[in-house]
Design a protein around this motif. Structure first.
Motif, PDB file in Angstrom:
ATOM      1  N   MET A   1       0.839  -1.213   0.000  1.00 12.50           N
ATOM      2  CA  MET A   1       0.000   0.000   0.000  1.00 12.50           C
ATOM      3  C   MET A   1       0.868   1.255   0.000  1.00 12.50           C
ATOM      4  N   GLU A   2       1.942   1.276   0.791  1.00 17.91           N
ATOM      5  CA  GLU A   2       2.836   2.431   0.800  1.00 17.91           C
ATOM      6  C   GLU A   2       3.471   2.620  -0.573  1.00 17.91           C
ATOM      7  N   TYR A   3       3.967   1.535  -1.132  1.00 13.25           N
ATOM      8  CA  TYR A   3       4.639   1.572  -2.432  1.00 13.25           C
ATOM      9  C   TYR A   3       3.710   2.132  -3.514  1.00 13.25           C
ATOM     10  N   LEU A   4       2.476   1.660  -3.524  1.00 13.48           N
ATOM     11  CA  LEU A   4       1.533   2.067  -4.564  1.00 13.48           C
ATOM     12  C   LEU A   4       0.940   3.452  -4.339  1.00 13.48           C
ATOM     13  N   PHE A   5       0.573   3.765  -3.102  1.00  8.31           N
ATOM     14  CA  PHE A   5      -0.194   4.983  -2.856  1.00  8.31           C
ATOM     15  C   PHE A   5       0.622   6.175  -2.376  1.00  8.31           C
ATOM     16  N   VAL A   6       1.763   5.945  -1.748  1.00  3.52           N
ATOM     17  CA  VAL A   6       2.618   7.046  -1.316  1.00  3.52           C
ATOM     18  C   VAL A   6       3.639   7.378  -2.395  1.00  3.52           C
ATOM     19  N   GLY A   7       3.995   6.378  -3.175  1.00  9.45           N
ATOM     20  CA  GLY A   7       5.000   6.533  -4.213  1.00  9.45           C
ATOM     21  C   GLY A   7       6.234   5.736  -3.863  1.00  9.45           C
ATOM     22  N   HIS A   8       7.162   5.674  -4.786  1.00  8.57           N
ATOM     23  CA  HIS A   8       8.379   4.884  -4.598  1.00  8.57           C
ATOM     24  C   HIS A   8       9.483   5.432  -5.498  1.00  8.57           C
ATOM     25  N   PRO A   9      10.727   5.188  -5.112  1.00  5.75           N
ATOM     26  CA  PRO A   9      11.834   5.641  -5.952  1.00  5.75           C
ATOM     27  C   PRO A   9      11.791   4.946  -7.317  1.00  5.75           C
ATOM     28  N   GLU A  10      12.056   5.708  -8.356  1.00  8.32           N
ATOM     29  CA  GLU A  10      12.132   5.099  -9.687  1.00  8.32           C
ATOM     30  C   GLU A  10      13.234   4.056  -9.693  1.00  8.32           C
ATOM     31  N   GLY A  11      12.948   2.933 -10.320  1.00  9.78           N
ATOM     32  CA  GLY A  11      13.924   1.862 -10.424  1.00  9.78           C
ATOM     33  C   GLY A  11      13.921   0.887  -9.265  1.00  9.78           C
ATOM     34  N   SER A  12      13.101   1.155  -8.264  1.00  8.78           N
ATOM     35  CA  SER A  12      13.051   0.235  -7.122  1.00  8.78           C
ATOM     36  C   SER A  12      12.059  -0.888  -7.402  1.00  8.78           C
ATOM     37  N   MET A  13      12.307  -2.019  -6.745  1.00  9.52           N
ATOM     38  CA  MET A  13      11.371  -3.132  -6.826  1.00  9.52           C
ATOM     39  C   MET A  13      10.789  -3.354  -5.436  1.00  9.52           C
ATOM     40  N   LEU A  14       9.550  -3.745  -5.383  1.00  5.39           N
ATOM     41  CA  LEU A  14       8.867  -3.968  -4.112  1.00  5.39           C
ATOM     42  C   LEU A  14       9.083  -5.398  -3.635  1.00  5.39           C
ATOM     43  N   VAL A  15       9.656  -5.529  -2.441  1.00  4.51           N
ATOM     44  CA  VAL A  15       9.717  -6.800  -1.724  1.00  4.51           C
ATOM     45  C   VAL A  15       9.443  -6.435  -0.262  1.00  4.51           C
ATOM     46  N   PRO A  16       8.176  -6.475   0.162  1.00  4.48           N
ATOM     47  CA  PRO A  16       7.849  -6.032   1.524  1.00  4.48           C
ATOM     48  C   PRO A  16       8.560  -6.851   2.601  1.00  4.48           C
ATOM     49  N   TRP A  17       9.064  -6.147   3.602  1.00  3.37           N
ATOM     50  CA  TRP A  17       9.637  -6.794   4.776  1.00  3.37           C
ATOM     51  C   TRP A  17       8.490  -7.206   5.703  1.00  3.37           C
ATOM     52  N   ILE A  18       7.554  -6.290   5.905  1.00  2.00           N
ATOM     53  CA  ILE A  18       6.334  -6.540   6.688  1.00  2.00           C
ATOM     54  C   ILE A  18       5.182  -6.012   5.851  1.00  2.00           C
ATOM     55  N   ASP A  19       4.103  -6.792   5.746  1.00  2.00           N
ATOM     56  CA  ASP A  19       2.982  -6.370   4.907  1.00  2.00           C
ATOM     57  C   ASP A  19       1.679  -6.896   5.502  1.00  2.00           C
ATOM     58  N   GLY A  20       0.577  -6.271   5.075  1.00  2.00           N
ATOM     59  CA  GLY A  20      -0.748  -6.697   5.514  1.00  2.00           C
ATOM     60  C   GLY A  20      -1.141  -7.986   4.824  1.00  2.00           C
ATOM     61  N   PRO A  21      -2.169  -8.627   5.268  1.00  2.00           N
ATOM     62  CA  PRO A  21      -3.109  -8.147   6.289  1.00  2.00           C
ATOM     63  C   PRO A  21      -2.664  -8.457   7.717  1.00  2.00           C
ATOM     64  N   ASP A  22      -1.672  -9.327   7.902  1.00  2.00           N
ATOM     65  CA  ASP A  22      -1.294  -9.724   9.258  1.00  2.00           C
ATOM     66  C   ASP A  22      -0.177  -8.862   9.853  1.00  2.00           C
ATOM     67  N   TRP A  23       0.524  -8.093   9.023  1.00  2.00           N
ATOM     68  CA  TRP A  23       1.614  -7.215   9.443  1.00  2.00           C
ATOM     69  C   TRP A  23       2.693  -7.981  10.206  1.00  2.00           C
ATOM     70  N   GLU A  24       3.056  -9.121   9.627  1.00  2.00           N
ATOM     71  CA  GLU A  24       4.144  -9.928  10.153  1.00  2.00           C
ATOM     72  C   GLU A  24       5.289  -9.920   9.150  1.00  2.00           C
ATOM     73  N   ILE A  25       6.468 -10.309   9.596  1.00  2.00           N
ATOM     74  CA  ILE A  25       7.619 -10.366   8.697  1.00  2.00           C
ATOM     75  C   ILE A  25       7.320 -11.341   7.567  1.00  2.00           C
ATOM     76  N   ASN A  26       7.602 -10.906   6.371  1.00  2.00           N
ATOM     77  CA  ASN A  26       7.373 -11.689   5.160  1.00  2.00           C
ATOM     78  C   ASN A  26       8.320 -12.896   5.157  1.00  2.00           C
ATOM     79  N   PRO A  27       7.789 -14.117   5.264  1.00  2.00           N
ATOM     80  CA  PRO A  27       8.659 -15.292   5.301  1.00  2.00           C
ATOM     81  C   PRO A  27       9.413 -15.530   3.992  1.00  2.00           C
TER      82      PRO A  27
END
Length: 128
Positions: free
Chosen positions: A28-54
């Motif tokens: 949600m942050e990546y999509l709606f707040v914006g992101h640096p050009e050239g970056s790739m999204l690999v969430p460390w913690i993400d919804g819906p459970d907000w736990e560390i991404n295994p």
């Protein structure tokens, strides 16, 4: 792990095109707040459970393949440190953290983007 300011990071990425630039924020942050050009999204913690991404370490290792530098960014530079420490523990050695992250530290009014961070520095970013 090495730490760089946003401007140092931008210069590093320009001179090291093989580097993998990973945004560890939530989708949600990546999509709606914006992101640096050239970056790739690999969430460390993400919804819906907000736990560390295994799958975080596996995804970054796959993207980094053989000995490519890994540059991590989050909102303010805190989650990316935790993610970087986990990557180093998993054997990656060329890991960098972007100080102050994408949005920067909070100001006296609890707002971001006012005195540091990727966007505040006027570096290239997109919103999708």
């Amino acid at each position: 792990m090495q730490h760089m300011t946003p401007k140092q990071t931008y210069e590093f990425l320009q001179s090291n095109p093989e580097a993998v630039f990973v945004d560890v924020r939530s989708e949600m942050e990546y999509l709606f707040v914006g992101h640096p050009e050239g970056s790739m999204l690999v969430p460390w913690i993400d919804g819906p459970d907000w736990e560390i991404n295994p799958d975080f370490i596996g995804h970054v290792k796959k993207a980094a393949s053989v000995n490519r530098p890994v540059v991590l960014i989050c909102r303010s530079g805190r989650r990316s440190v935790d993610a970087g420490l986990a990557l180093e523990k998993a054997g990656l050695q060329d890991v960098y953290n972007v100080l102050h992250g994408f949005e920067g530290d909070l100001d006296d009014h609890h707002h971001r983007n006012s005195h540091n961070g990727w966007r505040h520095e006027g570096l290239p970013w997109a919103q999708t």
